[in-house]
Scaffold this active site. Structure first.
Site, short mmCIF file in Angstrom:
data_model
loop_
_atom_site.label_atom_id
_atom_site.label_comp_id
_atom_site.label_asym_id
_atom_site.label_seq_id
_atom_site.Cartn_x
_atom_site.Cartn_y
_atom_site.Cartn_z
N GLU A 22 -45.13 22.81 -17.27
CA GLU A 22 -44.97 23.14 -15.99
C GLU A 22 -45.95 22.36 -14.87
OE1 GLU A 22 -45.04 27.42 -15.44
OE2 GLU A 22 -43.08 27.38 -16.11
N ARG B 221 -52.87 29.80 -7.70
CA ARG B 221 -52.78 30.22 -9.06
C ARG B 221 -52.03 28.86 -9.76
NH1 ARG B 221 -47.88 33.14 -11.59
NH2 ARG B 221 -46.70 31.96 -9.90
N HIS C 218 -44.26 33.73 -2.73
CA HIS C 218 -44.00 33.95 -4.43
C HIS C 218 -45.25 34.63 -4.82
CE1 HIS C 218 -42.42 33.32 -8.30
NE2 HIS C 218 -43.44 32.31 -8.75
N ALA D 196 -48.44 44.41 -16.59
CA ALA D 196 -49.79 45.05 -16.59
C ALA D 196 -49.67 46.75 -17.12
CB ALA D 196 -50.35 44.78 -15.07
N SER E 44 -44.72 49.79 -13.45
CA SER E 44 -44.35 49.59 -15.04
C SER E 44 -43.75 48.08 -15.17
CB SER E 44 -42.96 50.50 -15.11
OG SER E 44 -41.95 50.01 -13.98
N GLY E 45 -44.65 47.21 -14.73
CA GLY E 45 -44.61 45.87 -14.84
C GLY E 45 -45.35 45.44 -16.31
N ALA F 17 -39.55 37.20 -14.11
CA ALA F 17 -40.36 35.69 -14.45
C ALA F 17 -39.18 34.94 -15.49
CB ALA F 17 -41.58 36.22 -15.18
N ARG G 26 -48.09 23.78 -6.68
CA ARG G 26 -47.36 24.29 -5.85
C ARG G 26 -47.40 24.28 -4.17
NH1 ARG G 26 -46.11 29.69 -9.33
NH2 ARG G 26 -44.72 28.79 -10.82
N GLY H 176 -40.46 31.29 -16.00
CA GLY H 176 -41.00 30.28 -16.83
C GLY H 176 -41.53 30.77 -18.28
N GLY H 177 -42.64 31.43 -18.24
CA GLY H 177 -43.47 31.94 -19.40
C GLY H 177 -44.78 32.28 -19.09
N GLU I 173 -50.88 41.67 -10.92
CA GLU I 173 -50.96 40.96 -9.46
C GLU I 173 -51.66 41.50 -8.37
OE1 GLU I 173 -47.20 38.97 -8.56
OE2 GLU I 173 -47.70 38.53 -6.61
N HIS J 90 -44.01 29.48 -3.39
CA HIS J 90 -43.10 28.74 -4.45
C HIS J 90 -42.05 27.83 -3.85
CE1 HIS J 90 -40.72 27.66 -8.00
NE2 HIS J 90 -41.47 28.39 -8.51
N SER K 28 -50.36 34.06 -14.54
CA SER K 28 -50.09 35.57 -14.10
C SER K 28 -49.64 36.60 -15.08
CB SER K 28 -49.43 35.60 -12.70
OG SER K 28 -48.21 35.04 -12.83
C1 LIG Z 1 -38.95 35.36 -9.61
C2 LIG Z 1 -40.38 35.21 -10.13
C3 LIG Z 1 -40.81 34.55 -11.41
C4 LIG Z 1 -42.04 34.32 -11.92
N1 LIG Z 1 -42.27 33.64 -12.95
C5 LIG Z 1 -43.48 33.76 -13.67
C6 LIG Z 1 -43.92 33.13 -14.81
O1 LIG Z 1 -42.84 32.40 -15.48
N2 LIG Z 1 -44.91 33.18 -15.46
C7 LIG Z 1 -45.92 33.76 -14.86
O2 LIG Z 1 -47.02 33.98 -15.18
N3 LIG Z 1 -45.57 34.47 -13.66
C8 LIG Z 1 -44.43 34.20 -13.13
N4 LIG Z 1 -44.32 35.19 -11.86
C9 LIG Z 1 -45.28 36.29 -11.50
C10 LIG Z 1 -45.32 37.49 -12.22
O3 LIG Z 1 -43.87 37.71 -12.68
C11 LIG Z 1 -46.04 38.62 -11.74
O4 LIG Z 1 -47.28 38.12 -11.39
C12 LIG Z 1 -46.18 39.68 -12.69
O5 LIG Z 1 -45.05 39.81 -13.25
C13 LIG Z 1 -46.87 40.80 -12.15
O6 LIG Z 1 -46.79 41.90 -13.10
P1 LIG Z 1 -47.61 43.12 -12.53
O7 LIG Z 1 -47.22 44.08 -13.61
O8 LIG Z 1 -48.76 43.05 -12.18
O9 LIG Z 1 -46.47 43.88 -11.42
P2 LIG Z 1 -44.89 43.98 -11.52
O10 LIG Z 1 -44.08 43.16 -12.76
O11 LIG Z 1 -44.31 43.67 -10.33
O12 LIG Z 1 -44.75 45.40 -11.45
C14 LIG Z 1 -45.12 46.26 -10.39
C15 LIG Z 1 -44.79 47.73 -10.51
O13 LIG Z 1 -45.32 48.50 -9.62
C16 LIG Z 1 -44.44 49.37 -9.12
N5 LIG Z 1 -44.79 49.80 -8.02
C17 LIG Z 1 -45.33 49.28 -6.83
N6 LIG Z 1 -45.85 50.24 -5.94
C18 LIG Z 1 -45.72 51.40 -6.58
C19 LIG Z 1 -46.06 52.80 -5.81
N7 LIG Z 1 -46.49 52.91 -4.55
N8 LIG Z 1 -45.76 53.75 -6.66
C20 LIG Z 1 -45.41 53.49 -8.03
N9 LIG Z 1 -44.67 52.33 -8.62
C21 LIG Z 1 -45.20 51.23 -7.75
C22 LIG Z 1 -43.16 48.65 -9.00
O14 LIG Z 1 -42.12 49.64 -8.86
C23 LIG Z 1 -43.22 47.90 -10.36
O15 LIG Z 1 -42.77 48.82 -11.56
C24 LIG Z 1 -43.16 35.27 -11.25
C25 LIG Z 1 -42.76 36.07 -10.28
C26 LIG Z 1 -41.41 36.01 -9.78
C27 LIG Z 1 -41.38 36.96 -8.42
#
Ligand SMILES: Cc1cc2nc3c(=O)[nH]c(=O)nc-3n(C[C@H](O)[C@H](O)[C@H](O)COP(=O)(O)OP(=O)(O)OC[C@H]3O[C@@H](n4cnc5c(N)ncnc54)[C@H](O)[C@@H]3O)c2cc1C
Length: 551
Positions: free
Chosen positions: A121, A389, A354, A21, A18-19, A51, A293, A53-54, A378, A246, A394
């Protein structure tokens, strides 16, 4: 013991995660079918939510798609898939528009509200970061989640963790052709019950794998589930050796995983050692703190090894106080809670794992090798990031690939609904018993993370990688034994994925006999690094001799 079978699909789309994506995919997919989202903890427990930065997007008059493409290729160190880079960069403005339409309020230029107030950045040659103060991710997560929760065609299931994918091959039919995914086994954590959730399209949106390392900026949920499940189901995974560290995580005993955003360096913060000396000139005199980075993280690592200190410092105190407080309210507040006033004091920082640049291999629309299995965000490897990256690419990748995947699904859904074959059996616990030895999990969990940090970290060697491999294999075997002997828990499922992902990272790192991007191995010093050092020395000499004023 098998206790029954399931007949029909539970939804058209099973989204795991639930991120950014997963949620953005779900909102668009709900226009064409029923969506079920499973997420293993609370829906906001995501990297997206953290996240700061943006999102990178070409919007400034002095910027161009070509420049953003070039910056991305440069960061990716020769391994980006150029077509994907072009696609993601050029589709960015459309995705930002959609987020605004959903209700995300990006910062606007106070002098001209028709324009965005774009951040800068490291690695970006122009200002192009669209942001909401320094809590961009939280704003996006909240807006998307509100919409998802209110949507009649989306069912959101928190505290449900996917255990493994259900494929035709595992069910014993459909052999010979391409493997096909039919859903996943999911543990309802509150009821302690595993059941199959079936769907013609299953979407891995499980995020990263930072928890594989002892020090990480990632949230606790980042345990490599997507990579591990896809690999076990037979999909290709790639580029896992490219882990981005990072350079600046807050170093404080009470600060868990708190990142000090790249944007501080973008706004002029400098790195100094314990004696107050600025050191980036030794490592990248041209770009200094705005270097990529990996260069900055290795520079800090080298400084720490040289000095024996526990951390270095990031100093932005030379900028006006009002600017700092207004531009970085989240970082300012969090540091102040810990007794650090960033308007006057340097911030103690260390590098931390990171972002994982590799993942499940997909095509340009997010589809994996397995029919009916999509990977976005991700956990995927589209080829955008190559060996490293570029900052703020991302969140963008998650948005663009989710959108493209839904568009492709629209044309395929009716065909994918026509799955025939045996029904998925309910989970068979066999003779498994309750796991009453929590220490088994915590011991292995801690062991893997230390192993990865010490042997497969910022600077690797052949010897350390071999040691890592020798140690991970028995751990994997032990975990596999427990998998059959004990009733599964969320902690154990996470440990299994963590161990699988660690093993794959070690394997990938051992195979790459060169230093490139996020993979630095001392036995094969980077050609780039040597060339770069030689060029730097030459440049310095030239400048020196042609500039009499400097003497
Ligand atoms: C501190 C920090 C700062 C960042 N800043 C930036 C930024 O400024 N700009 C940028 O572009 N990127 C940034 N990034 C990277 C970016 O945030 C991530 O790459 C991006 O949010 C990933 O999105 P996602 O939807 O793929 O995964 P996520 O947002 O991590 O969501 C993953 C989801 O999958 C769920 N999940 C995992 N495994 C399972 C399972 N087996 N069963 C059920 N659910 C599961 C988790 O509970 C979660 O809900 C940052 C990352 C961090 C950690």
């Amino acid at each position: 013991m098998a206790v029954g079978t399931h007949k029909n699909f539970d939804a058209d789309f099973l989204v795991i995660g639930s991120g950014i994506a997963g949620l953005s995919f779900a909102l668009e997919a709900a226009e064409i079918g029923e969506v079920c989202i499973v997420t293993k903890k609370e829906p906001w427990d995501t990297a997206t939510n953290l996240a700061q930065g943006g999102i990178a997007c070409v919007l400034a008059p002095d910027d161009s798609f070509e420049l953003h493409v070039q910056d991305t290729l440069r960061a990716g160190d020769g391994l980006c898939h150029e077509e994907i880079v072009q696609i993601v960069v050029s589709e960015a403005p459309g995705r930002i528009e959609t987020l605004e339409r959903y209700g995300v309020r990006f910062a606007r230029d106070p002098n001209d509200p028709s324009r965005f107030d774009l951040g800068r950045e490291g690695g970006h040659s122009r200002r192009r970061i669209v942001r909401v103060e320094d809590f961009t991710g939280r704003s996006i997560q909240t807006v998307l989640l509100d919409r998802v929760t209110a949507h009649p065609k989306i069912r959101l299931m928190p505290h449900h963790i996917a255990v493994d994918l259900i494929t035709q091959g595992k069910l014993g039919f459909g052999r010979g052709g391409r493997e096909r995914c039919m859903g996943a086994y999911v543990l309802d954590v509150d009821r302690n019950e595993i059941r199959p959730i079936l769907a013609p399209v299953t979407v891995l949106a499980t995020g990263g794998a930072g928890k594989v390392y002892l020090y990480t900026s990632n949230p606790d949920v980042a345990s490599g589930a997507g990579v591990a499940m896809a690999y076990r189901a037979g999909a290709r995974v790639a580029n896992l050796e490219f882990v981005q560290f990072h350079p600046t995580c807050l170093f404080h005993p009470r600060a868990k995983n708190f990142l000090i955003s790249e944007a501080l360096r973008g706004e002029g913060a400098i790195l100094i050692d314990g004696s107050g000396h600025r050191f980036m000139e030794k490592y990248d005199p041209e770009r200094m703190e705005l270097s990529s980075r990996d260069v900055v993280a290795r520079a800090i690592d080298a400084e720490l090894k040289r000095s024996g200190d526990e951390c270095v410092f990031l100093d932005i105190s030379h900028r006006p106080r009002e600017f700092i407080v207004e531009r970085f309210p989240n970082i300012y507040r969090r540091c102040l809670e810990l007794g650090i006033d960033i308007t006057t004091d340097p911030i103690p920082v260390v590098p931390a794992a990171h972002y994982i640049c590799g993942g499940v291999v997909t095509d340009r629309d997010g589809f994996t090798d397995i029919v009916g299995l999509v990977a976005i965000g991700e956990c995927a490897c589209t080829g955008l990031h190559g060996a490293n990256r570029l900052a703020s690419n991302s969140l963008l990748e998650g948005l663009v690939m989710a959108h493209r995947a839904v568009k492709t699904c629209a044309g395929l859904l009716s065909e994918l609904r026509e799955i025939s074959g045996p029904e998925a059996p309910l989970w068979d616990t066999g003779g498994a018993v309750d796991m009453d030895e929590g220490v088994l999990i915590s011991h292995n969990w801690d062991g893997i993370r230390r192993l990865m940090w010490n042997y497969v970290g910022i600077v690797r060697t052949e010897k350390r990688l071999n040691l890592a491999r020798d140690q991970i294999t028995p751990m994997l075997n032990e975990i596999d034994r427990h998998y059959w002997d004990y009733i599964l828990t969320r902690d154990f499922i996470e440990l299994r994925n963590l161990a699988q992902t660690a093993d794959l990272i070690i394997e990938a790192a051992s195979r790459r006999k060169e230093s490139r991007g996020g993979h630095f191995i001392a036995d094969y010093p980077a050609k780039n690094d040597w060339e770069w050092r030689r060029d730097t020395i030459l440049k310095r000499r030239l400048n020196h001799s042609s500039s009499p004023h400097e003497r």
